[in-house]
Design a protein around this motif. Structure first.
Motif, PDB file in Angstrom:
ATOM      1  N   SER A 116      55.539 -28.334 -27.063  1.00  0.00           N
ATOM      2  CA  SER A 116      56.997 -28.440 -26.934  1.00  0.00           C
ATOM      3  C   SER A 116      57.632 -28.703 -28.286  1.00  0.00           C
ATOM      4  N   ASP A 161      59.865 -23.319 -22.420  1.00  0.00           N
ATOM      5  CA  ASP A 161      58.988 -24.490 -22.440  1.00  0.00           C
ATOM      6  C   ASP A 161      58.576 -24.847 -21.021  1.00  0.00           C
ATOM      7  N   GLU A 162      57.402 -24.413 -20.638  1.00  0.00           N
ATOM      8  CA  GLU A 162      56.880 -24.642 -19.286  1.00  0.00           C
ATOM      9  C   GLU A 162      57.928 -24.363 -18.217  1.00  0.00           C
TER      10      GLU A 162
HETATM   11 MG   LIG Z   1      55.698 -30.047 -23.422  1.00  0.00          MG
END
Ligand SMILES: [Mg+2]
Ligand SMILES: Nc1ncnc2c1ncn2[C@@H]1O[C@H](COP(=O)(O)OP(=O)(O)OP(=O)(O)O)[C@@H](O)[C@H]1O
Lengths: 265, 232
Positions: free
Chosen positions: A65, A185-186
């Motif tokens: 991240s 991000d995910e």
């Molecule tokens: Mg992360």
């Protein structure tokens, strides 16, 4: 993970050449970052070509991240350089405006604006940041909502939508600004399993359209189907990067092998 | 009662209502401003800014309002007079009692408003700020378009009570000689010898405003509610 395995493979043919296609979309050189005394990113080197699809994976806390947040200036960094479409990001998070106009970001928690309708979520930045006239902004927003297949929800509020729908709106909201790079991000990590697919499909559409994508995800089926290259991180470093076939079937590094054993069983 | 109102007290009360409402409205407006500015300052990251703001809210919420009003009234009046003396040609100017009145009401209510805004602000997920930044909004745009509207939605019921309190607070103005509703009632009561009528009128005025105020805020709350429908 199994939900993503059967995603249709996008055409990975050569990207249309244009006059700027030789400049990389993103170039990270010798980048290091500390949180206080904690060395979170160590000497990161990463070059992303235009239209390239990168999947970033690695264990929790490895700095995935943080790395992609550095690319659009949500985090600053102490050493090295990040160049986005030929524009150098200053180390002290300044003059980011140009870069942010080219880079869209989608978060794990959607981060839609709860006090605005879906349509307003998609027009707000167009109108205030890009100074697009109201009716044009609405047209563009509806186009993008159609692209993520929820134009009929335009007048609803985010709180009235399912997680998968919200994430698709978040993608549309970013696309309304016509970014040339999308960071994820995910994007499916906080979704119920039955909604993962619709979001991955939307991202696959984007990949098919030639968008430059960097996506942090644990959806290995998706990574295999979509990515040009997989970047594996551990403890703040890029340990290995390789095309999916090579990455999954013949990983070179021991840490990668261990990680894959845990994730793919 | 009609006789009293017709014999000039009606006009007195009307002007008293005007006075109280004006001070209350200005106080309410400025206390919101103070609340927002203090919250921004507390979050600015300057060394000690958060502590300073906490000290302000702590002091002004824990001392009795009446003490503060008198204190602020006299020190502020003196300070402003001293300042005016420094400006050539202004030494003869007397300041209206309304200025310190509004300032002191704002400062006291500002302490409550600051607490409200800080709590509301703390409730906004970090992701909202990040989404704003990543979409390219400036800090000011993000504040006005994204953050404050959400804070407002969270604290609107409390803003309603604050609005009521700001009107109640004006009753204190009578002690510094401003002809507000309470002062007018007490003068009327004394000079006519009919306290029940006059204080009754004062009570009626406050009750009516309380009802109006809660109506208005109930309506505002209703309007805000729609986007919460179905929210997680
Ligand atoms: Mg992360
Ligand atoms: N604001 C911060 N201050 C201090 N440390 C932080 C901060 N943000 C992240 N970290 C730390 O930096 C490391 C990397 O965090 P990061 O969120 O980039 O990891 P990640 O690879 O995305 O992990 P996950 O898969 O859990 O999301 C972690 O050890 C984390 O605790």
């Amino acid at each position: 993970m199994s939900a993503a395995a059967s995603i249709p493979m996008p055409d990975k043919g050569p990207i249309a050449m244009n006059d700027t296609s030789h400049t990389p979309a993103i170039e990270i050189v010798g980048m290091s970052k500390w949180f206080g005394s904690f060395h979170v990113l160590e000497d990161i080197d990463l070059k992303v070509k235009q239209g390239e699809r990168i999947v970033v994976c690695g264990p929790s806390g490895s700095g995935k991240s943080t790395m992609i947040r550095c690319i659009n200036g949500l985090e600053d960094f102490q050493r090295g350089r990040i160049v986005v479409h030929g524009q150098e990001l200053r180390q002290r998070a300044r003059a980011l405006d140009d870069v942010r106009k080219k880079v869209g970001m989608v978060f794990q928690q959607f981060n839609l604006f709860p006090h605005l309708t879906v349509l307003e979520n998609c027009t707000l930045a167009q109108r205030w940041v890009h100074k697009v006239p109201g009716s044009v902004a609405i047209d563009i927003a509806m186009q993008q909502l159609e692209k993520v297949r929820i134009p009929e929800q335009a007048q609803k509020y985010p709180g009235q939508l399912s997680g998968g729908q919200q994430q698709r709106v978040a993608i549309a909201r970013s696309l309304c600004l016509r970014p040339s790079i999308m960071l994820f991000d995910e994007p499916t990590s906080s979704l119920d399993p039955e909604m993962v697919r619709e979001v991955l499909d939307t991202m696959a559409d984007l990949a098919r359209d030639g968008m430059t994508i960097i996506c942090v995800t644990h959806e290995m089926g998706f990574a295999r189907g979509i990515a040009d290259r997989i970047v594996f991180m551990d403890q703040g470093r890029i340990v290995e990067q390789a095309p999916p076939a090579e990455f999954f079937d013949a990983p070179r590094e021991e840490r990668t092998q261990r990680f894959l054993e845990q994730v793919v069983r | 009662m009609i006789d009293y109102l017709a014999s000039g007290w009606g006009l007195q009360f009307l002007s008293a209502i005007g006075t109280s409402l004006t001070v209350a409205a200005l106080g309410f407006f400025f206390c919101i401003l103070i609340g927002i500015l203090c919250t921004l300052f507390a979050r600015s990251g300057f060394r000690g800014s958060a502590g300073l703001v906490s000290l302000y809210t702590y002091v002004f919420r824990s001392l009795p309002d009446i003490l503060l009003l008198i204190l602020i009234f006299y020190t502020l009046d003196g300070a402003i007079q001293a300042l005016l003396h420094l400006v050539p040609g202004m030494s003869g100017v007397r300041l209206s009692a309304y200025v310190p009145a509004v300032i002191s009401t704002s400062i006291v209510l500002g302490a409550y408003a600051t607490e409200l805004f800080r709590a509301g602000w703390a409730d906004i997920p970090q992701g909202q700020h990040e989404a704003g930044r990543s979409l390219g909004f400036t800090t000011l745009q993000s504040l006005v378009l994204i953050i404050l509207p959400q804070v407002y939605r969270k604290i609107i019921p409390h803003l309603g009570s604050l609005c009521l309190i700001s009107l109640k607070e004006t009753a204190l103005l009578s002690i510094i000689g401003i002809p507000d509703i309470v002062r007018t009632a007490s003068i009327g009561a004394r000079s006519t010898g009919a306290p029940f009528v006059f204080y009754g009128i004062a009570i009626a005025i406050f009750v009516i405003f309380a009802i109006l105020c809660s109506r208005i805020f109930a309506h505002l709350e209703q309007r805000v509610r729609q986007d919460r429908a179905g929210a997680r």
